[in-house]
Design a protein around this motif. Structure first.
Motif, short mmCIF file in Angstrom:
data_model
loop_
_atom_site.label_atom_id
_atom_site.label_comp_id
_atom_site.label_asym_id
_atom_site.label_seq_id
_atom_site.Cartn_x
_atom_site.Cartn_y
_atom_site.Cartn_z
N ASN A 1 29.92 -3.08 -27.96
CA ASN A 1 28.90 -3.06 -28.33
C ASN A 1 28.92 -1.59 -28.74
OD1 ASN A 1 27.64 -5.74 -28.15
ND2 ASN A 1 26.91 -4.97 -26.38
N SER A 2 30.15 -0.36 -28.11
CA SER A 2 30.05 0.53 -29.81
C SER A 2 31.18 0.62 -30.19
CB SER A 2 29.94 1.52 -28.20
OG SER A 2 28.78 1.68 -27.69
N LYS A 3 31.19 0.61 -31.51
CA LYS A 3 31.89 0.55 -32.29
C LYS A 3 33.12 1.60 -32.25
CE LYS A 3 33.18 0.37 -37.22
NZ LYS A 3 32.25 0.76 -38.47
N GLU A 4 32.92 3.15 -31.55
CA GLU A 4 33.94 4.11 -31.78
C GLU A 4 34.76 4.02 -30.34
OE1 GLU A 4 35.84 5.30 -33.75
OE2 GLU A 4 34.02 4.85 -36.18
N LEU A 5 33.37 4.12 -28.88
CA LEU A 5 34.05 3.87 -27.79
C LEU A 5 35.02 2.47 -27.43
CD1 LEU A 5 30.48 4.71 -26.16
CD2 LEU A 5 32.53 6.52 -26.20
N PHE A 6 34.47 1.48 -27.99
CA PHE A 6 35.33 0.25 -28.31
C PHE A 6 37.38 0.21 -28.70
CE2 PHE A 6 37.01 -3.32 -29.43
CZ PHE A 6 37.60 -4.07 -28.48
N LYS A 7 36.63 1.19 -29.91
CA LYS A 7 38.20 1.28 -30.45
C LYS A 7 39.07 2.37 -30.05
CE LYS A 7 39.83 4.05 -34.94
NZ LYS A 7 38.88 4.64 -35.69
N TYR A 8 38.32 3.77 -29.70
CA TYR A 8 39.36 4.97 -29.12
C TYR A 8 40.14 4.64 -27.29
CZ TYR A 8 40.84 9.11 -26.58
OH TYR A 8 41.82 10.35 -26.38
N THR A 9 39.55 3.02 -27.18
CA THR A 9 39.53 2.95 -25.37
C THR A 9 40.11 2.04 -25.13
OG1 THR A 9 36.83 2.72 -24.42
CG2 THR A 9 39.10 1.67 -23.28
N ALA A 10 40.23 0.66 -26.19
CA ALA A 10 41.63 -0.01 -27.46
C ALA A 10 42.98 0.93 -27.71
CB ALA A 10 41.31 -1.05 -27.82
N HIS A 11 42.92 1.78 -27.88
CA HIS A 11 44.37 2.20 -28.63
C HIS A 11 44.30 3.58 -27.32
CE1 HIS A 11 46.83 4.59 -30.92
NE2 HIS A 11 45.52 6.09 -30.57
N TYR A 12 43.58 3.94 -26.46
CA TYR A 12 44.30 3.98 -25.60
C TYR A 12 44.98 3.74 -24.67
CZ TYR A 12 44.58 7.22 -21.02
OH TYR A 12 45.19 7.31 -20.58
N ILE A 13 44.72 2.38 -24.14
CA ILE A 13 45.46 1.81 -23.03
C ILE A 13 46.17 1.10 -23.99
CG2 ILE A 13 45.10 -0.18 -21.62
CD1 ILE A 13 42.28 0.11 -21.87
N THR A 14 46.24 0.70 -24.95
CA THR A 14 47.40 -0.03 -25.83
C THR A 14 48.63 1.49 -25.91
OG1 THR A 14 46.59 -1.53 -26.82
CG2 THR A 14 47.93 -1.37 -27.66
N TYR A 15 48.10 1.98 -26.79
CA TYR A 15 49.38 3.40 -26.39
C TYR A 15 49.49 3.82 -25.34
CZ TYR A 15 51.85 7.20 -28.69
OH TYR A 15 52.70 8.60 -29.04
N THR A 16 49.42 3.92 -24.38
CA THR A 16 49.61 4.55 -23.29
C THR A 16 51.02 4.22 -22.83
OG1 THR A 16 47.61 5.68 -22.21
CG2 THR A 16 48.51 5.13 -21.25
N TYR A 17 50.41 2.59 -22.58
CA TYR A 17 51.39 1.76 -21.94
C TYR A 17 52.40 1.27 -22.78
CZ TYR A 17 48.00 2.05 -18.02
OH TYR A 17 47.28 3.00 -16.98
N GLU A 18 52.37 1.47 -23.75
CA GLU A 18 53.37 0.89 -25.13
C GLU A 18 54.74 2.14 -24.69
OE1 GLU A 18 54.46 0.17 -29.88
OE2 GLU A 18 52.75 0.98 -29.50
N ILE A 19 53.81 3.14 -24.94
CA ILE A 19 55.44 4.24 -24.59
C ILE A 19 55.36 4.55 -23.18
CG2 ILE A 19 54.67 4.97 -26.61
CD1 ILE A 19 53.16 7.25 -25.07
N SER A 20 54.96 3.44 -22.18
CA SER A 20 55.04 3.82 -21.00
C SER A 20 56.44 4.03 -19.99
CB SER A 20 54.05 3.16 -20.06
OG SER A 20 54.50 3.45 -18.71
N LYS A 21 56.67 4.67 -19.04
CA LYS A 21 58.29 4.49 -18.97
C LYS A 21 58.23 3.84 -17.97
CE LYS A 21 59.71 7.89 -22.04
NZ LYS A 21 60.93 6.89 -23.14
#
Length: 472
Positions: free
Chosen positions: A270-290
Motif C-alpha cells: 500500500n506504499s507506492k514508492e516503498l513497494f517499488k524500491y523493495t521489488a527493484h532491490y530484491i530483483t536486481y540484487t539476485y539477478e546479478i548475484s554470483k
C-alpha cells in the motif's frame, strides 16, 4: 552497545543515495548562508538507495548566500545534501515546510548549523549534535580501554563510563521518539532503532534457548519501520535495513529469500514508492548475484511482480524482456530436470541426453575457437579420465558447426566422452540452455536434474569429487 549510535552517524552522514517521487504541494524557498564559500556554486542532491542524484546547482554570491527554489511545486520529501566545492557537505530534511533558513560554517558544517523556520530540521540537528558530542566523549575512553585491557580494575572503570554514555544515548533516543512520533526525524530515528531482545527463555531441559535471540530479532527486525511513509526511500535507512536483513538475517537459499521477499512485498503493497524500491532491490540484487542458484529469486520476482503488471515503473518493452528472461531461466533452475537434448555424434548417430546412464552427467557447451574453452575443456578431460569408471559421464556439445575443426580438437585432446553437435541447426539448444558465452558447464544427477551449473572445470572436479565420496 555504543555501536548503535555510531551506526546512526554513518547512516546519516556518510551514505550517499538518490531519488524517487513523493507527492508534494507548490512552493519551495530555502535560504542558505555558508561562511567560507563565496562567488561559486554548490550542489543540491538527495539520498536514495546506495547512490546520489544531483537535483540542482546553487549559485553562491559574494556573501556566501544561495537559495533553493521551486516555483511550480515542492521537492519530494527525504534527506537532502548541500555539497560545497571542497566536497564537504551537510544534510537536511526536506519536509512539507520548504520555506526556512540555514546558516553554517565550512569550519564545522554540523556543529555551526543554525536553522530557523523548520521544526523538523531543528530536531534533526539537535539529534546530530548530541550524537557528535557523545562520539567525542567516548572515543578517548575506548582508546584507553584498549590500552588497559590487562588491568581489570582500570578496564572495569573505563567500561562503566562507556556504558553510562551509551545509556545517555539510549535514553535520548527513547525520549526523542516519544516526543516526536509523527515527525520524519522521529520516524528516521525510530527506524534505525534495533528491536530490544527480551531475556532468553529456559527450555524444558533446563537450558537456555540458544536460537531465541536470533529468531526474536529477525521476527521484529522491521517493527520500527513506518511502511506508510514513502519518504524513507530517500534516506539511507530503508536501503540499509533491506541490505542487512537479506545479507545477515535470511538463510542464503532461494526458497528462504523468496519467502522473505513475499513478506516484504505484502508489507509495502500500500506504499507506492516503498513497494517499488523493495521489488527493484530484491530483483536486481539476485539477478546479478554470483551465488549459484540465486536466479531462482529473479524468476520468482518476475512472476510475482513484473509479469502480473504490478511494476508500474517498468515500460512494456523492458517488462517483456524480463518476462522472456524468466521463462528461459525457469527450466534451468537448480533442482529442475534438464531440458532434453538429442544431438548427433561424430558418426552422425543421434544421442539422447536422457538415455545417458550415469550417477553424474557433466553437460558442457563449448566452442573449439574459444580461448577459454581451449583451456577448460582439456582440464575437464583430464578429470574425466580419472572418474569415468565411477559413474561419471560427459555429454559434450559443440556450439559451432565446422566439423573439421571440431573433430580435430577432439582428436588432439583425446576427448573420449560423448561428443555431439547440431550440424543442420535442427534444435534451438543455445536459447533453451541460455548459452550466451562458452564454456557452460552443468552437473546433472542420475535423474538428469540440475545440481550445479555455470561453473568452471576446477569447480566441477571439486563438486563431483565430493559427490562421489562415501556417505557416512
Amino acid at each position: 552497545m555504543f555501536y548503535s549510535y555510531k551506526k546512526t552517524i554513518s547512516l546519516f552522514i556518510l551514505v550517499a543515495l538518490t531519488q524517487l517521487s513523493f507527492a508534494a504541494a507548490p512552493g519551495t524557498n530555502i535560504k542558505i548562508k555558508i561562511k567560507g564559500v563565496k562567488d561559486t556554486f554548490c550542489l543540491l542532491a538527495n539520498h536514495f538507495g546506495d547512490k546520489q542524484y544531483i537535483q540542482d546547482t546553487l549559485k553562491v554570491d559574494a556573501s556566501g548566500k544561495m537559495s533553493i527554489t521551486k516555483k511550480d511545486g515542492k521537492y519530494d520529501g527525504g534527506i537532502y545534501l548541500v555539497v560545497v566545492p571542497n566536497k564537504k557537505y551537510f544534510e537536511f530534511i526536506m519536509d512539507e515546510t520548504q520555506n526556512f533558513t540555514i546558516e553554517t560554517d565550512t569550519a564545522d558544517l554540523v556543529g555551526k548549523m543554525v536553522i530557523k523556520g523548520s521544526n523538523e530540521n531543528m530536531l534533526f540537528y539537535d539529534y546530530l549534535n548530541f550524537i557528535n558530542q557523545k562520539q567525542k566523549e567516548v572515543e578517548p575512553l575506548k582508546k584507553e580501554l584498549d590500552k588497559h585491557k590487562a588491568n581489570k580494575d582500570s578496564a572495569t572503570a573505563l567500561q562503566a563510563q562507556i556504558n553510562e554514555i551509551d545509556k545517555q544515548v539510549s535514553d535520548y533516543k527513547k525520549n526523542f521518539n516519544e516526543k516526536n512520533p509523527n515527525t520524519f526525524a522521529g520516524k528516521l530515528l525510530k527506524a534505525m532503532t534495533d528491536p530490544k531482545i527480551p531475556e532468553t527463555p529456559i527450555l524444558s531441559n533446563g537450558r537456555k534457548d540458544s536460537t531465541f535471540a536470533y529468531r526474536y530479532y529477525k521476527a521484529h527486525f522491521f517493527d520500527n519501520i513506518d511502511f506508510t511513509d514513502d519518504r524513507l526511500v530517500r534516506s539511507p535507512v530503508y536501503h540499509g535495513k533491506l541490505k542487512q536483513y537479506f545479507e545477515t538475517m535470511v538463510l542464503q537459499h532461494p526458497d528462504s529469500i523468496n519467502k522473505e521477499a513475499d513478506f516484504l512485498l505484502e508489507k509495502t503493497k500500500n506504499s507506492k514508492e516503498l513497494f517499488k524500491y523493495t521489488a527493484h532491490y530484491i530483483t536486481y540484487t539476485y539477478e546479478i548475484s554470483k551465488i549459484m542458484g540465486m536466479d531462482a529469486v529473479f524468476v520468482h520476482m518476475v512472476e510475482k511482480v513484473y509479469q502480473p503488471g504490478l511494476a508500474y515503473w517498468v515500460d512494456s518493452t523492458s517488462r517483456a524482456k524480463m518476462v522472456t528472461r524468466a521463462i528461459t531461466l525457469k527450466p534451468l533452475l537448480i533442482g529442475k530436470r534438464t531440458p532434453n537434448l538429442i544431438l548427433a555424434d561424430t558418426n552422425m548417430k543421434l544421442i539422447n541426453l536422457s538415455d545417458v546412464k550415469a550417477k553424474y552427467t557433466v553437460l558442457i557447451f563449448w566452442d573449439y575457437d574459444c580461448g577459454h574453452c581451449q583451456k577448460e575443456v582439456p582440464k575437464l578431460a583430464e578429470f574425466y579420465n580419472k572418474v569415468k569408471d565411477k559413474g561419471v559421464e560427459v555429454y559434450s556439445v559443440s556450439t559451432e558447426y565446422d566439423a573439421e575443426k571440431w573433430k580435430k580438437f577432439i582428436r588432439e585432446h583425446k576427448l573420449n566422452w560423448i561428443n555431439v553437435w547440431d550440424p543442420y541447426h535442427q534444435t534451438n539448444f543455445k536459447a533453451t540452455y541460455d548459452i550466451t558465452s562458452t564454456p557452460q558447464i552443468y552437473i546433472l544427477n542420475d535423474k538428469k536434474e540440475i545440481i550445479a551449473k555455470k561453473i568452471n572445470a576446477e569447480q566441477a572436479e571439486t563438486m563431483i569429487t565430493n559427490y562421489l565420496k562415501p556417505k557416512p
